[in-house]
Write a protein that holds these residues in place. Structure first.
Motif, PDB file in Angstrom:
ATOM      1  N   ASP A 133      62.828 112.328  81.772  1.00 34.65           N
ATOM      2  CA  ASP A 133      63.541 112.034  80.536  1.00 34.65           C
ATOM      3  C   ASP A 133      63.322 110.600  80.064  1.00 34.65           C
ATOM      4  N   HIS A 157      64.678 116.331  77.322  1.00 40.38           N
ATOM      5  CA  HIS A 157      65.877 115.656  76.836  1.00 40.38           C
ATOM      6  C   HIS A 157      66.978 115.748  77.890  1.00 40.38           C
ATOM      7  N   LYS A 191      59.092 116.949  73.077  1.00 36.56           N
ATOM      8  CA  LYS A 191      60.443 116.408  72.902  1.00 36.56           C
ATOM      9  C   LYS A 191      61.323 117.503  72.357  1.00 36.56           C
ATOM     10  N   HIS A 192      62.477 117.661  72.976  1.00 37.66           N
ATOM     11  CA  HIS A 192      63.449 118.645  72.485  1.00 37.66           C
ATOM     12  C   HIS A 192      64.048 118.156  71.206  1.00 37.66           C
TER      13      HIS A 192
END
Length: 192
Positions: A133, A157, A191-192
Motif C-alpha cells: 500500500d 488501497h 490503484k483502487h
C-alpha cells in the motif's frame, strides 16, 4: 523464464485493510487480536488485525512463489499465515537502517519507499510482483532502473485490501510472462 515469479506480500494494507473505518470491518474479514513484537505489554490493547480467510487459498492458487515482504518479518509466519491457512513462507529481512525511514505518505518530499532497494536486491533479476500500500511512481522508476527482469509493483488501497480483481490481475500478469507473443508490463501499478 526460469521458475515461477515471486509474489512479494506486504501484510498491512493488502491483507489487513488497516485504513478501513474502525467501526466497519470489511466484508469477508475476521477480526484477530494479536500481540506481535512491540505489542506485548499487558496493559497495552492487542493489535487489531483484519484478515480474510479466503485470501490464503487465493494466494496459494496464484502461479507465484510467495514471499513475505512486510515489517512483520518472520512474525508473519507466526501471526498471519495460520489464520489464512498459509504455510511458513520465505521472509525478506530489512536492514535496520532502512526500517527507520518513514513511509512516502508521511515524508515532506516524495522519495523512494525504504523497502524498494532491498526488494530489488532480494529478487536478483527474477520476475516479481510486489503488493503493497506504500508504492509510488518513484518506486516504479527505481525498479525499472535497477532490476533486470519483469516487475509488477501493484498498489493495494489500505482501506480496501485485496479484492477479486486484484487476484485476477496478478494471475494475468504471471501468465503474460510465459506467453511468447506478449511482452509483460514492467513497473506497472494498480490503484483502487
Amino acid at each position: 523464464m526460469n521458475g515461477r515469479p515471486l509474489l512479494l506480500i506486504d501484510v498491512d494494507g493488502p491483507l489487513n485493510p488497516w485504513a478501513a473505518k474502525p467501526s466497519k470491518r470489511p466484508e469477508g474479514y475476521l477480526t484477530h487480536r494479536m500481540r506481535p513484537t512491540g505489542w506485548k505489554h499487558p496493559r497495552q490493547k492487542p493489535l487489531r488485525v483484519w484478515l480474510n480467510p479466503e485470501h490464503g487459498p487465493q494466494l496459494l492458487a496464484l502461479p507465484f512463489d510467495l514471499v513475505w515482504a512486510t515489517t512483520w518479518t518472520h512474525e508473519a509466519n507466526e501471526w498471519i499465515s495460520p489464520p489464512l491457512g498459509l504455510p511458513d513462507l520465505p521472509v525478506i529481512t530489512w536492514p535496520d537502517d532502512e526500517r527507520t525511514a518513514p513511509s512516502p505518505y508521511w515524508k515532506p518530499e516524495p522519495a523512494v519507499f525504504w523497502k524498494t532497494r532491498t526488494i530489488v536486491e532480494y529478487a536478483a533479476g527474477r520476475p516479481f510482483a510486489w503488493i503493497d500500500d506504500d508504492l509510488t511512481d518513484l518506486d516504479r522508476a527505481y525498479v525499472a532502473r535497477h532490476h533486470d527482469g519483469p516487475a509488477l509493483l501493484y498498489h493495494v488501497h489500505p482501506r480496501l485490501g485485496l479484492l477479486p480483481d486484484d487476484f485476477e490481475a496478478l494471475a494475468a500478469w504471471a501468465k503474460s510472462l510465459t506467453t511468447k507473443d506478449d511482452e509483460p508490463e514492467t513497473g506497472t501499478s494498480h490503484k483502487h
